[in-house]
Structure formats: C-alpha cells, structure tokens
Design an enzyme around this catalytic site. Structure first.
Site, PDB file in Angstrom:
ATOM      1  N   GLY A 141      59.538 -28.705  -5.355  1.00  0.00           N
ATOM      2  CA  GLY A 141      59.930 -29.236  -4.287  1.00  0.00           C
ATOM      3  C   GLY A 141      61.494 -29.981  -4.379  1.00  0.00           C
ATOM      4  N   ASP A 189      70.448 -26.791  -1.755  1.00  0.00           N
ATOM      5  CA  ASP A 189      70.087 -27.643  -3.947  1.00  0.00           C
ATOM      6  C   ASP A 189      71.156 -27.475  -3.860  1.00  0.00           C
ATOM      7  OD1 ASP A 189      68.042 -27.226  -1.796  1.00  0.00           O
ATOM      8  OD2 ASP A 189      66.726 -25.933  -3.496  1.00  0.00           O
TER       9      ASP A 189
HETATM   10  P1  ADP Z   1      61.743 -25.640  -7.997  1.00  0.00           P
HETATM   11  O1  ADP Z   1      63.616 -25.224  -7.643  1.00  0.00           O
HETATM   12  O2  ADP Z   1      60.875 -26.140  -6.482  1.00  0.00           O
HETATM   13  O3  ADP Z   1      60.989 -26.530  -9.024  1.00  0.00           O
HETATM   14  P2  ADP Z   1      61.863 -22.801  -8.450  1.00  0.00           P
HETATM   15  O4  ADP Z   1      60.568 -21.740  -8.840  1.00  0.00           O
HETATM   16  O5  ADP Z   1      62.911 -22.673  -7.202  1.00  0.00           O
HETATM   17  O6  ADP Z   1      61.416 -24.499  -8.030  1.00  0.00           O
HETATM   18  O7  ADP Z   1      62.226 -23.157 -10.176  1.00  0.00           O
HETATM   19  C1  ADP Z   1      61.411 -22.900 -11.251  1.00  0.00           C
HETATM   20  C2  ADP Z   1      61.838 -22.211 -11.905  1.00  0.00           C
HETATM   21  O8  ADP Z   1      63.181 -22.334 -12.526  1.00  0.00           O
HETATM   22  C3  ADP Z   1      61.094 -22.691 -13.319  1.00  0.00           C
HETATM   23  O9  ADP Z   1      59.750 -21.597 -12.981  1.00  0.00           O
HETATM   24  C4  ADP Z   1      61.597 -21.893 -14.493  1.00  0.00           C
HETATM   25  O10 ADP Z   1      61.694 -19.659 -13.940  1.00  0.00           O
HETATM   26  C5  ADP Z   1      62.967 -22.465 -13.844  1.00  0.00           C
HETATM   27  N1  ADP Z   1      63.735 -23.251 -14.593  1.00  0.00           N
HETATM   28  C6  ADP Z   1      63.851 -25.319 -14.523  1.00  0.00           C
HETATM   29  N2  ADP Z   1      63.545 -26.042 -14.662  1.00  0.00           N
HETATM   30  C7  ADP Z   1      63.635 -25.405 -16.184  1.00  0.00           C
HETATM   31  C8  ADP Z   1      63.346 -25.405 -17.551  1.00  0.00           C
HETATM   32  N3  ADP Z   1      63.650 -26.685 -18.365  1.00  0.00           N
HETATM   33  N4  ADP Z   1      63.529 -24.786 -18.758  1.00  0.00           N
HETATM   34  C9  ADP Z   1      63.358 -23.097 -18.435  1.00  0.00           C
HETATM   35  N5  ADP Z   1      63.287 -22.814 -17.188  1.00  0.00           N
HETATM   36  C10 ADP Z   1      63.456 -24.194 -16.291  1.00  0.00           C
HETATM   37 MG    MG Z   2      64.708 -23.523  -6.781  1.00  0.00          MG
END
Ligand code: ADP
Ligand code: MG
Length: 399
Positions: A141, A189
């Site tokens: 989150g 966001d």
């Molecule tokens: P949140 O934004 O709440 O952390 P989301 O599901 O919106 O959760 O986004 C998470 C997704 O973003 C991960 O599952 C991945 O696909 C991508 N992501 C986020 N950070 C990274 C990273 N450092 N490297 C690769 N993918 C990432």
């Molecule tokens: Mg997200």
C-alpha cells in the site's frame, strides 16, 4: 548515493558493461487522509516517503528499450517501434497486456505512454537501458508502482529531452499503469510520488488535478508516522473495491450529480431520504471524507499537526462503519496505537487489509510498536510489519 541507488548502478554495469549516464529516483507514498475520494473526483492528501525506487539509465544506439530490476534479473527488451503494437496505438486503443512480464510493463509502459502522450507522432528518440532497484515495500500500500513509474519517467524525460511538466509525468505514469499494466487506478499515487516535498503532503483535487504542497510540520513538532502493515493481502481488482465504486456511482446518479464530489455534508439529510441504507452510508463516507481532507489542510495551517488526530480517527471510523472496508487487524492496529497515546490513527489505502498509519511522538515509537504487537498477539493475528515513514521529496535526479 544510497545503497539502493548503488545497487541500481551495479545492476546497470552488469547489464551493459559501462556506467549509467544518469540515476533518477522517485518515492513511494502514504495517504494521510482522503480514502476512496479519488474516483469520486474529490480530495486527497498523500505524502511521498523516504523509500525510493532508483533507475540507472543510459542511451543505446539501436532503438531498443531494455529493462532489468533487482526484483527479477532477467532483462526484458523491446524495440521502441514495437511499443504501439505491444500496448495499443494510443492510450484509448485496445490493449495487449501480457506479452512482457508484469513488472516490466511498468517501465516499458511508461516509455510507450511518454512516446504516445498527446496523441502526436512519437518523437525520434534513442533506445535506452534501465536498471531498477528499490527499497519501497512491494504490495504494502505504499505504491511501489508509482515509484517505478516516477523513476522511469524522470529518467526518460531527461534522456529524451521531453520537457514534461510534473502533471504530465504523473499522467504518463497513470496511462502506463491503466493501459500497459491493466490496473484501473487513479492519479493520486503518481502525483504524490512526483510532486512530493520534504515534510509536506500534496493536496490534490482529483477533478481539476490542481495539486499543491501542504506543510505538515511533523519534523518540527517531533512527530513520526508509523506504518502498521497488517500483511493481510489486499487486491484492488477483487469484488469489494468494484462494489464500492459502483455504490458511489449509483449514489451520485440517484442524487442527480455528476459525482459525489458535487455533494456536501449539508446534502446528507436529503440523501438519507432518497438512498437505500447501504448506498447512503457509502455516500456519507465519501462526502464527509472530502470535508475531512479540507479540514485537515485548514487545521494543519491554523493549529499544526497535533490538532489533526481527531480527523484521522473520524476517517477510520467512517471507513469502518459506513464504507465498511476495514478488517479486524486494521481496527486492532488503530485502537492499540490510540490507546498507546498516538495523536491519531487510521487505516490507509484501498482497504480489506493492507496498512494503518499512526501519528506518534518520536519518543513514543517503540512503545507504540510494542503495544500494537501485543494487541495483535492477544487477538491471535500474525505479527504486523511496523516501520516509520518520513514525508520526503518527490522525483529527482541523483546522479
Ligand atoms: P503497490 O503499488 O501497492 O506496491 P502494486 O500492485 O500497485 O502494489 O504494484 C506492485 C508491482 O509493481 C509489482 O508487483 C511489480 O510488478 C512492480 N514493481 C514495483 N517495484 C518494482 C521493482 N523495484 N522492480 C520491478 N517491478 C516493480
Ligand atoms: Mg500501486
């Protein structure tokens, strides 16, 4: 350079055999107040946090975008000219999601959205290598998704000399997330991640997209924000979120307004006579939450951050009782933090799990964490993951 920035640089060097031209980073975010108001064209008040995602980048001669992440070291590459075929010609077109791994659709989707922004012909730009490293917790989150989008768009704006405004950058991030990844999210966001400032939140009007910094004064007043991640999983795509959106749309329709943004607390009496009980309570949450965001901004300015506790708690109660998106773990976290002397506390994010935040005196952090952990143990819940976040600056070039 932070260890996370260093790891992005090292990953870049392993990928390309040379040093990156630039390193850009963007933060995750927490939402201080204003929950489920975004898609009702209302108000939100998120702040960027010190956890950041770094993108080490360099140009290529061959028109290919290649991305790698510490998260999944297998590089993914696509020719820039292939992007329209991969994600659709322009943001409104049919989407073909799933041809690249989901994580890679974030940075590659940002490149696609940047090149198709405004609907004009794509500027001719060089290919690019992007290596990503992050200390934003994923799926907690805190919007690791906006952080990866923000770092990528900051870097591409620089390398490709796009001259984007902060709002244009945020919109490109949203387009990537909506159309390349396929996640139907708002723009809060991205705005929070891109426009964040130290010890400030970003007030965003989700209708006009007017955004401005609001001084928080947490550092000055010796306050910290404790995140209590219940680790109960949330999924925005599941029924609850969609159902709440539908209730809001129904409420607006039956009240004869374009969106719930157009109602004020004074309209609730009338709404009670028109709407069924459930729809009324959903509407009541949105309408009162919008007012609480405005009140929080005013209170921060007139009385300072110690005076916003009641608004945070009222927000939680509204989500628990009227919007019905809390879970026992979140209620336990909020109650335990308040019992332990927190200035205020509330669940944050979409609900049905995820995290709560508590505004706590610096010197009381350890005691509050212990009180929350004890309450979870007594209730038989899994131990929550607790850590503090500091309102921090938005996207920037690190090297
Ligand atoms: P949140 O934004 O709440 O952390 P989301 O599901 O919106 O959760 O986004 C998470 C997704 O973003 C991960 O599952 C991945 O696909 C991508 N992501 C986020 N950070 C990274 C990273 N450092 N490297 C690769 N993918 C990432
Ligand atoms: Mg997200």
């Amino acid at each position: 350079m932070t260890p996370t920035a260093d790891s992005a640089v090292q990953l870049f060097e392993r990928l390309t055999g040379s040093a990156p031209e630039r390193v850009w980073s963007a933060p995750g975010r927490a939402n201080l107040i204003g929950e489920h108001t975004d898609y009702n064209e209302g108000f939100v008040l998120p702040f960027a946090i010190e956890h950041r995602t770094y993108a080490a980048v360099g140009r290529r001669r061959d028109g290919i975008i290649r991305v790698t992440s510490t998260f999944d070291p297998n590089p993914v590459e696509v020719a820039l000219v292939e992007l329209p075929a991969l994600f659709g010609g322009s943001p409104g077109d049919a989407v073909r999601v799933g041809d690249v791994p989901e994580w890679a659709a974030y940075p590659i989707g940002v490149a696609w959205a940047a090149l198709t922004a405004g609907g004009g012909a794509a500027p001719s730009v060089p290919g690019v290598d992007i290596a990503i490293s992050s200390d934003v917790p994923i799926g907690a989150g805190l919007s690791s998704s906006a952080a990866i989008e923000g770092a990528t768009i900051g870097a591409l704006d620089d390398l490709w000399a796009l001259g984007l405004t902060p709002l244009e950058m945020a919109k490109i991030g949203r387009t990537a997330e909506n159309h390349a990844v396929g996640a139907p999210t708002g723009i809060m966001d991205q705005v929070a991640s891109i426009m964040g400032q130290t010890d400030a939140a970003t007030f965003l009007d989700c209708r006009s997209l007017e955004a401005r910094p609001v001084d928080l004064g947490f550092a000055r007043e010796g306050l910290s924000v404790l995140v209590i991640d219940t680790q109960v999983t949330h999924s925005h795509s599941t029924g609850g979120y969609r159902e709440r959106r539908e209730s809001c749309e129904r409420g607006a329709r039956e009240m004869g307004v374009r969106s719930l943004r157009d109602l004020t607390v004074g309209d609730l009496e009338r709404a009670k006579g028109i709407l069924d009980d459930v729809t009324f309570r959903r509407v009541a949450h949105i309408v009162t939450e919008n007012q609480r965001v405005l009140d929080t901004v005013d209170t921060l300015r007139s009385e300072g951050p110690r005076a916003i506790g009641g608004l945070l708690v009222a927000s939680h109660v509204s989500m628990r009782d009227d919007f019905e998106i809390s879970v026992p773990e979140l209620d336990t976290a909020v109650t335990a933090a308040l019992d332990s002397g927190a200035v205020g506390a509330r669940m944050t994010g979409g609900g049905f799990g995820g995290a709560a935040i508590a505004l706590v005196e610096h010197g009381r952090i350890d005691a509050t964490k212990a009180a929350v952990a004890a309450a979870f143990e007594t209730a038989g819940f899994r131990e929550p993951h607790q850590f503090t976040v500091t309102p921090s600056h938005g996207v920037l070039r690190d090297a």
